[in-house]
Design a protein around this motif. Structure first.
Motif, PDB file in Angstrom:
ATOM      1  N   LEU A 149       0.819  -1.216   0.000  1.00 58.82           N
ATOM      2  CA  LEU A 149       0.000   0.000   0.000  1.00 58.82           C
ATOM      3  C   LEU A 149       0.852   1.266   0.000  1.00 58.82           C
ATOM      4  O   LEU A 149       0.490   2.264  -0.622  1.00 58.82           O
ATOM      5  N   SER A 150       1.989   1.235   0.675  1.00 58.78           N
ATOM      6  CA  SER A 150       2.900   2.377   0.630  1.00 58.78           C
ATOM      7  C   SER A 150       3.432   2.587  -0.785  1.00 58.78           C
ATOM      8  O   SER A 150       3.518   3.722  -1.263  1.00 58.78           O
ATOM      9  N   PHE A 151       3.775   1.493  -1.458  1.00 59.18           N
ATOM     10  CA  PHE A 151       4.249   1.594  -2.838  1.00 59.18           C
ATOM     11  C   PHE A 151       3.171   2.146  -3.755  1.00 59.18           C
ATOM     12  O   PHE A 151       3.446   3.016  -4.588  1.00 59.18           O
ATOM     13  N   ILE A 152       1.947   1.652  -3.612  1.00 61.05           N
ATOM     14  CA  ILE A 152       0.849   2.132  -4.462  1.00 61.05           C
ATOM     15  C   ILE A 152       0.578   3.611  -4.223  1.00 61.05           C
ATOM     16  O   ILE A 152       0.364   4.370  -5.172  1.00 61.05           O
ATOM     17  N   LEU A 153       0.620   4.037  -2.971  1.00 62.86           N
ATOM     18  CA  LEU A 153       0.393   5.447  -2.652  1.00 62.86           C
ATOM     19  C   LEU A 153       1.457   6.338  -3.269  1.00 62.86           C
ATOM     20  O   LEU A 153       1.155   7.362  -3.880  1.00 62.86           O
ATOM     21  N   VAL A 154       2.709   5.937  -3.130  1.00 58.36           N
ATOM     22  CA  VAL A 154       3.804   6.748  -3.678  1.00 58.36           C
ATOM     23  C   VAL A 154       3.803   6.699  -5.201  1.00 58.36           C
ATOM     24  O   VAL A 154       4.132   7.687  -5.852  1.00 58.36           O
ATOM     25  N   TRP A 155       3.412   5.588  -5.777  1.00 52.67           N
ATOM     26  CA  TRP A 155       3.388   5.474  -7.233  1.00 52.67           C
ATOM     27  C   TRP A 155       2.294   6.353  -7.847  1.00 52.67           C
ATOM     28  O   TRP A 155       2.515   7.031  -8.834  1.00 52.67           O
ATOM     29  N   ASN A 156       1.096   6.345  -7.254  1.00 51.97           N
ATOM     30  CA  ASN A 156      -0.029   7.084  -7.828  1.00 51.97           C
ATOM     31  C   ASN A 156      -0.037   8.553  -7.454  1.00 51.97           C
ATOM     32  O   ASN A 156      -0.327   9.404  -8.294  1.00 51.97           O
ATOM     33  N   GLU A 157       0.224   8.858  -6.197  1.00 52.04           N
ATOM     34  CA  GLU A 157       0.180  10.240  -5.725  1.00 52.04           C
ATOM     35  C   GLU A 157       1.409  10.525  -4.871  1.00 52.04           C
ATOM     36  O   GLU A 157       1.342  10.510  -3.647  1.00 52.04           O
TER      37      GLU A 157
END
Length: 72
Positions: free
Chosen positions: A51-59
């Motif tokens: 989830l940290s990766f997805i957050l940093v990747w998208n926003e």
């Protein structure tokens, strides 16, 4: 998803969600140190990093906003 329904309390929601993930990860590390049986203990650690990766990747600027809010 709650960001769209409650835009004024987005920072509080983000901090509480990040805190819950962090607490879950710490409990999982505790379970790993005690050598408890089962593979469910890895789920919280994997979810935290995924989830940290997805957050940093998208926003990417949302994490900067969160860290600035926590500093003040």
């Amino acid at each position: 998803m709650l960001r769209f329904f409650l835009p004024k309390s987005f920072e509080l929601l983000m901090v509480s969600g990040f805190g819950a993930l962090l607490i879950g990860m710490l409990f999982s590390f505790g379970a790993m140190l005690k050598s408890e049986k089962g593979k469910t203990k890895l789920l919280a650690v994997a979810a935290f990093f995924l989830l940290s990766f997805i957050l940093v990747w998208n926003e990417p600027f949302q994490i900067v906003r969160l860290l600035t809010w926590m500093k003040n």
